[in-house]
Design an enzyme around this catalytic site. Structure first.
Site, PDB file in Angstrom:
ATOM      1  N   GLU A 193      44.830  23.207 -16.257  1.00 57.72           N
ATOM      2  CA  GLU A 193      45.481  23.008 -14.969  1.00 57.72           C
ATOM      3  C   GLU A 193      47.007  23.079 -15.114  1.00 57.72           C
ATOM      4  OE1 GLU A 193      43.963  19.243 -13.797  1.00 57.72           O
ATOM      5  OE2 GLU A 193      42.026  20.024 -13.103  1.00 57.72           O
TER       6      GLU A 193
ATOM      7  N   SER B 111      47.037  34.956 -34.096  1.00 58.92           N
ATOM      8  CA  SER B 111      46.430  35.735 -33.009  1.00 58.92           C
ATOM      9  C   SER B 111      45.632  36.926 -33.523  1.00 58.92           C
ATOM     10  CB  SER B 111      47.518  36.238 -32.047  1.00 58.92           C
ATOM     11  OG  SER B 111      48.080  35.162 -31.341  1.00 58.92           O
TER      12      SER B 111
ATOM     13  N   HIS C 106      37.840  33.568 -21.220  1.00 59.90           N
ATOM     14  CA  HIS C 106      38.318  33.771 -22.588  1.00 59.90           C
ATOM     15  C   HIS C 106      39.626  33.030 -22.819  1.00 59.90           C
ATOM     16  CE1 HIS C 106      39.233  35.695 -26.392  1.00 59.90           C
ATOM     17  NE2 HIS C 106      40.433  35.984 -25.914  1.00 59.90           N
ATOM     18  N   SER C 107      40.517  33.124 -21.864  1.00 62.44           N
ATOM     19  CA  SER C 107      41.788  32.409 -21.900  1.00 62.44           C
ATOM     20  C   SER C 107      42.312  32.343 -20.470  1.00 62.44           C
ATOM     21  CB  SER C 107      42.800  33.129 -22.804  1.00 62.44           C
ATOM     22  OG  SER C 107      43.226  34.346 -22.195  1.00 62.44           O
TER      23      SER C 107
END
Length: 476
Positions: A153, A239, A368-369
């Site tokens: 959020e 990453s 996923h993100s």
């Protein structure tokens, strides 16, 4: 290959002497099939015995073309005398031309302890979990779930730039971490914040990293959720997909050389198994007999790519055998099954000095993100079914309540406490100053080289010329 190269010189020279030619083989092409066969027999007969045996071996030369055949399982009922001792071991020969089937008759089974309602399956064997450990496991799962909700959020409110949740995979995070020891080295992918939470990384430390403030151990140089902690033996998230796997093998091999009572564990998603590093790491680990656990979170999706587009094999677990790695498939939504599998894998990895592959079947309930909208490529009903019917947190809570270890009151207190801690941590993280611009150029070289000094100078000049294009809260 060495044997072939050594023999080939003798064979070629003998072949040339019989043909009485060196560069022109046109006469050989004009021979009939019968004449060629007679010549080949004479050629082999005149070779030294060792070379003759080598050239006549069916593994190198075949007198006819292959026939079209169907793949079948090969029975091991061949004569033991028809075998060859190779460097990698004894191999039996068979007169049958058969290919190994690309699939097994049945899929590999999935280890489970708790059914979908949290009841223990009567015939299951598992590692016992004490009340104290079980309560910590559950409260950490609740904290992880709450932290994901609030940080997600916060990203949507523009307070942080990026976030990844572990929704649907809480049991994998916490239960696997609970089965490890603090000396075990963790190489995460990016959906394993719960492992770090279990090891004692505080909510405030999570918030500092996500808000990239001065208290962030990475000094704001990493994206949010790229956690790392030397204190907790948790290697910083990268990453780049699957690069952590061969690194974990190297770390495990060092533990082996130092005779440490510890192992390395590397987490990867199903998509990561399509990377070359996955295959290189498994082979590397098997050959060096490194005490490393490869933990694959097969959650069905690599961003928008389903597993059906990732591989044709029976998931990931069967890939271990090809590299000589012991493997198991486990229900990733069953905390007790995950705990037991990792506990046993750790024991085998250290005691027997061997790699272990674990495939945990689960489902990525979240996107996923924060850069992804998974409703564009999978049905909302499917997501909701997994969220409501297969929730690993609810399943473990039911088991806790069956043991009289949990109650509605404890549930309310745990969730309220987690929420308050996380909201407070976010407020504190937002108050802390950002790292200075100079930190971008430090911690790589002992003395910054001239080209980095020049880059820092140019950056500072650009900020002065265009202050509106740079964040005002970053100290110069």
């Amino acid at each position: 290959m060495h044997q072939w190269m050594r023999k080939s010189g003798t064979i070629v020279n003998h072949f040339k002497s019989l043909l009485l030619v060196t560069n022109n083989l046109s006469s050989w092409r004009s021979y009939s099939f019968v004449k060629r066969s007679q010549f080949a027999a004479s050629f082999a007969h005149n070779l030294p015995v060792a070379d003759r045996d080598f050239i006549n071996s069916s593994t190198h030369f075949c007198p006819r073309r292959f026939e079209s055949v169907k793949s079948e399982k090969i029975a091991n009922n061949v004569d033991d005398n028809q075998a060859l001792e190779l460097p990698e071991g004894k191999v039996k020969f068979t007169p049958k031309l058969r290919f190994i089937s690309e699939t097994a008759d049945e899929r590999e089974c999935c280890y489970r302890v708790l059914d979908e309602n949290g009841n223990r399956i009567s015939s299951s064997n598992y590692v016992e979990v004490s009340k104290e450990v079980a309560i910590k496991m559950y409260t950490d799962m609740v904290t992880l779930q709450t932290m994901d909700t609030i940080f997600y959020e916060a990203q949507r409110q523009g307070r942080i730039s990026f976030y990844v949740t572990a929704a649907g995979e809480e049991a994998i995070n916490i239960a696997s971490a609970a089965a490890l020891k603090i000396d075990d080295i963790v190489f995460p992918q990016y959906r394993e914040a719960g492992v770090l939470l279990w090891r004692g990384f505080t909510i405030q430390e999570f918030a500092n990293q996500c808000f990239s403030n001065k208290a962030d151990y990475g000094k704001g140089r990493q994206m949010p959720i790229h956690y790392g902690s030397n204190k907790h033996n948790y290697v910083t998230v990268a990453s780049t997909v699957a690069t952590q796997l061969p690194q974990a093998v190297g770390a495990a091999y060092s533990l082996k050389m130092e005779k440490q009572d510890a192992c390395a564990i590397a987490y990867v998603g199903d998509g990561g198994t399509s990377e070359g590093d996955f295959h290189a790491a498994l082979n590397f680990a098997a050959v060096t007999e490194a005490p490393v656990i490869f933990f694959c979170r097969n959650n069905g999706w690599a961003i928008s790519t389903p597993t059906s587009d990732q591989f044709r094999s029976d998931g990931v677990v069967v890939k271990g055998r090809a590299y000589g790695v012991r493997s198991i498939r486990v229900d990733g939504n069953d905390a007790l099954a995950v705990y037991s599998a990792v506990h046993a894998a750790r024991d085998m990895a250290i005691r027997e000095q061997r790699p272990i592959l674990i495939e945990a079947l689960t489902y990525r309930v979240g996107h996923h993100s924060t850069s992804d909208d998974s409703t564009k490529y999978r049905p909302v009903k499917e997501i909701e079914w997994w969220k409501m019917e297969q929730d690993p947190v609810t399943r473990f809570r039911n088991w806790m309540e069956n043991n009289s270890w949990w109650s509605d009151k404890a549930e309310s207190e745990a969730r309220n406490s987690a929420r308050k801690q996380i909201l407070h941590a976010i407020q504190e993280a937002e108050k802390v100053d950002k790292p200075p611009v100079a930190d971008i150029f430090t911690d790589v070289y002992d003395s910054p080289p001239s080209h980095l000094c020049e880059q820092e100078k140019l950056l500072r000049e650009a900020i002065k010329r265009h202050p509106q294009d740079y964040p005002s809260d970053v100290p110069l």
